[in-house]
Design a protein around this motif. Structure first.
Motif, mmCIF file in Angstrom:
data_model
loop_
_atom_site.group_PDB
_atom_site.id
_atom_site.type_symbol
_atom_site.label_atom_id
_atom_site.label_comp_id
_atom_site.label_asym_id
_atom_site.label_seq_id
_atom_site.Cartn_x
_atom_site.Cartn_y
_atom_site.Cartn_z
ATOM 1 N N VAL A 125 0.836 -1.203 0.000
ATOM 2 C CA VAL A 125 0.000 0.000 0.000
ATOM 3 C C VAL A 125 0.874 1.257 0.000
ATOM 4 O O VAL A 125 0.615 2.220 -0.738
ATOM 5 C CB VAL A 125 -0.960 0.001 1.209
ATOM 6 C CG1 VAL A 125 -1.666 1.351 1.347
ATOM 7 C CG2 VAL A 125 -1.991 -1.116 1.061
ATOM 8 N N ARG A 178 -4.012 5.894 -4.972
ATOM 9 C CA ARG A 178 -2.891 4.985 -5.207
ATOM 10 C C ARG A 178 -2.919 4.519 -6.643
ATOM 11 O O ARG A 178 -3.968 4.451 -7.266
ATOM 12 C CB ARG A 178 -3.014 3.750 -4.309
ATOM 13 C CG ARG A 178 -2.973 4.028 -2.849
ATOM 14 C CD ARG A 178 -2.940 2.717 -2.090
ATOM 15 N NE ARG A 178 -4.235 2.320 -1.581
ATOM 16 C CZ ARG A 178 -4.682 1.076 -1.537
ATOM 17 N NH1 ARG A 178 -3.945 0.095 -2.029
ATOM 18 N NH2 ARG A 178 -5.852 0.790 -1.040
ATOM 19 N N TYR A 220 -5.882 -3.717 -1.509
ATOM 20 C CA TYR A 220 -5.707 -3.759 -0.056
ATOM 21 C C TYR A 220 -6.098 -2.409 0.532
ATOM 22 O O TYR A 220 -5.824 -1.356 -0.052
ATOM 23 C CB TYR A 220 -4.256 -4.073 0.288
ATOM 24 C CG TYR A 220 -3.835 -5.450 -0.168
ATOM 25 C CD1 TYR A 220 -4.130 -6.579 0.586
ATOM 26 C CD2 TYR A 220 -3.160 -5.619 -1.387
ATOM 27 C CE1 TYR A 220 -3.766 -7.846 0.148
ATOM 28 C CE2 TYR A 220 -2.793 -6.885 -1.828
ATOM 29 C CZ TYR A 220 -3.099 -7.987 -1.055
ATOM 30 O OH TYR A 220 -2.748 -9.241 -1.489
ATOM 31 N N LYS A 267 -5.525 -0.429 4.028
ATOM 32 C CA LYS A 267 -4.823 -0.429 5.318
ATOM 33 C C LYS A 267 -5.540 0.524 6.269
ATOM 34 O O LYS A 267 -5.583 1.725 6.037
ATOM 35 C CB LYS A 267 -3.359 -0.023 5.119
ATOM 36 C CG LYS A 267 -2.549 -0.051 6.408
ATOM 37 C CD LYS A 267 -1.051 -0.078 6.162
ATOM 38 C CE LYS A 267 -0.542 1.061 5.314
ATOM 39 N NZ LYS A 267 0.938 1.114 5.299
#
Length: 430
Positions: free
Chosen positions: A18, A129, A139, A141
């Motif tokens: 990440v 991202r 993912y 986080k």
């Protein structure tokens, strides 16, 4: 002068991934061309995001740094930058021992890397991202750090205290991911069940998951890295009643022998562990449990190991991994115990556990023959499409190998019929 190229290499866990994805987005916003984990990096700048968790991971990180330190020395790359857990933990030593690296950064100051290259950090992209995963999963986080004090674990030394992100920021990020086509969220943290205690003064994992499930486009939510002591039971209610939450839980039990659990500072007993597993299976029928175990922790006796074997045999975990104990500097175990189980015994015990698990996994897979399973398609490989059920997390869990004459779409869901089983993977028709 052409467009500058950056190679980003990520080692270690999905939490590191990440961070790399956030960094890549910033590079791309500044006009760089970026490749991730290229088999043959040729960038003007190479950034290595390191892992410092256990011995093998540290060795892999050091080897990668040395490989590119030589390339930097030969003039094959202009800059070599290192970030992540290893450099957070060994910042001064690495700087002294590998001077070919232009700059070391820790786990949390990677924004300085941007500034040191003369670039401007784009705060408006803080939750954006560039995904390195297939487009259909990502993912998420939800926190950093860990407040637990397990004897063997160096993570709190590297990452510091637990820090939850707000529900609002996580919903915002999830909406951005969904807008890019993400259908499946892997919710990750060093310790999921602690989520919210620092900022909301109570455990808030269940309310968070409910909010994330409201995001349009998200169809599967899977939970990773829970801790047994103090497990919030309302998470099980959400899992049982919310069709978007996969009946899957990644929870590290590490051991079952009471002397080992006490020595490991796990704050849970054998009886409490077995009761918790019963709760999981009663409240969420069909739940698939992934766990990790440690063999060869200091003072682990043959009796302790026999108890661990019995635990694996009796509980029949759906997914299981084993780590031979690594004697990590400055941990409680490092200070208080001798590393008195020989390495070959640690590894032999790990091998025995995995052999037991292989047989269990095949048995559980064979029970699925004839069933219909919903799968998401990850890729095409040779004569098969490769998918996963709700019980399978990418990279670490089994896959479903699907035979069909008809084209399937990557990232789409299908109902398939299971017609065969291997030790870990399933075979299916569509």
């Amino acid at each position: 002068m052409g467009q500058k190229k950056v190679d980003v290499i990520t080692l270690g866990c999905s939490k590191n991934l990440v961070d790399s994805e956030l960094l890549i987005k910033q590079f791309e916003a500044s006009g760089f061309r970026v490749e991730h984990d290229s088999p043959n990096p040729t960038g003007d700048i190479v950034v290595i995001n390191t892992c410092g968790f256990i011995g093998d991971a540290k060795e892999e990180s050091i080897d990668m740094i040395l490989r590119f330190a030589e390339a930097r020395k030969q003039g094959d790359i202009e800059k070599l930058l290192v970030m992540g857990c290893l450099s957070q933990r060994y910042f001064e030593q690495l700087g002294t021992e590998i001077p070919e690296v232009d700059q070391f950064y820790g786990k949390f100051n990677w924004k300085d890397l941007i500034a040191d290259l003369g670039l401007v950090y784009r705060a408006d992209l803080r939750n954006e991202r560039s995904l390195t995963t297939p487009d259909h999963y990502a993912y998420l986080k939800i926190s950093e750090g860990c407040d637990r004090t397990c004897s063997y674990c160096a993570i709190p030394l590297i990452t510091g205290k637990h820090k939850s992100r707000t529900i609002e920021s996580l919903v915002e990020e999830t909406k951005l991911l969904a807008s890019k086509g993400v259908k499946e969220l892997q919710v990750i943290a060093q310790e999921l069940t602690y989520y919210g205690l620092d900022i909301y003064k109570k455990r808030m994992l269940a309310p968070l998951i409910q909010e994330l499930s409201k995001v349009e486009g998200i169809e599967w939510i899977r939970l990773h890295y829970a801790y047994p002591a103090g497990f919030p039971s309302d998470v099980l209610d959400v899992m049982a009643n919310n069709p978007k939450v996969c009946n899957y839980l990644d929870i590290a039990f590490q051991h079952i022998s009471d002397p080992m659990l006490k020595s490991m500072r796990r704050n849970v007993t054998k009886a409490e562990t077995l009761d918790l597993i019963r709760q999981f299976r009663a409240k969420v029928p069909g739940i698939h449990l992934r766990t990790t175990l440690i063999t060869g922790h200091p003072n682990e006796t043959e009796a302790d190991f026999e108890a661990l074997k019995d635990f694996v045999i009796s509980q029949k975990f759906d997914r299981l991994g084993v780590f031979p104990y690594s004697h990590e500097e400055d941990t409680y175990a490092y200070k208080m115990y001798d590393d008195n189980v020989p390495d070959e015994v640690k590894q032999d015990r790990a091998n025995i556990i995995m052999e037991l698990q292989s047989n269990i996994s095949r048995e559980l897979n064979e029970n699925k023959i004839g069933s219909t399973q919903k799968v998401i398609i990850d890729r095409k490989e040779a004569d098969f499409y490769v998918g996963r059920t709700q019980f399978d997390s990418p990279e670490v869990d089994p896959e479903v190998l699907i035979s069909t004459d008809k084209p399937m779409q990557i990232g789409q869901f299908y109902e398939v019929t299971i017609n065969g089983a291997e030790d870990y993977d399933l075979l299916a028709d569509w």
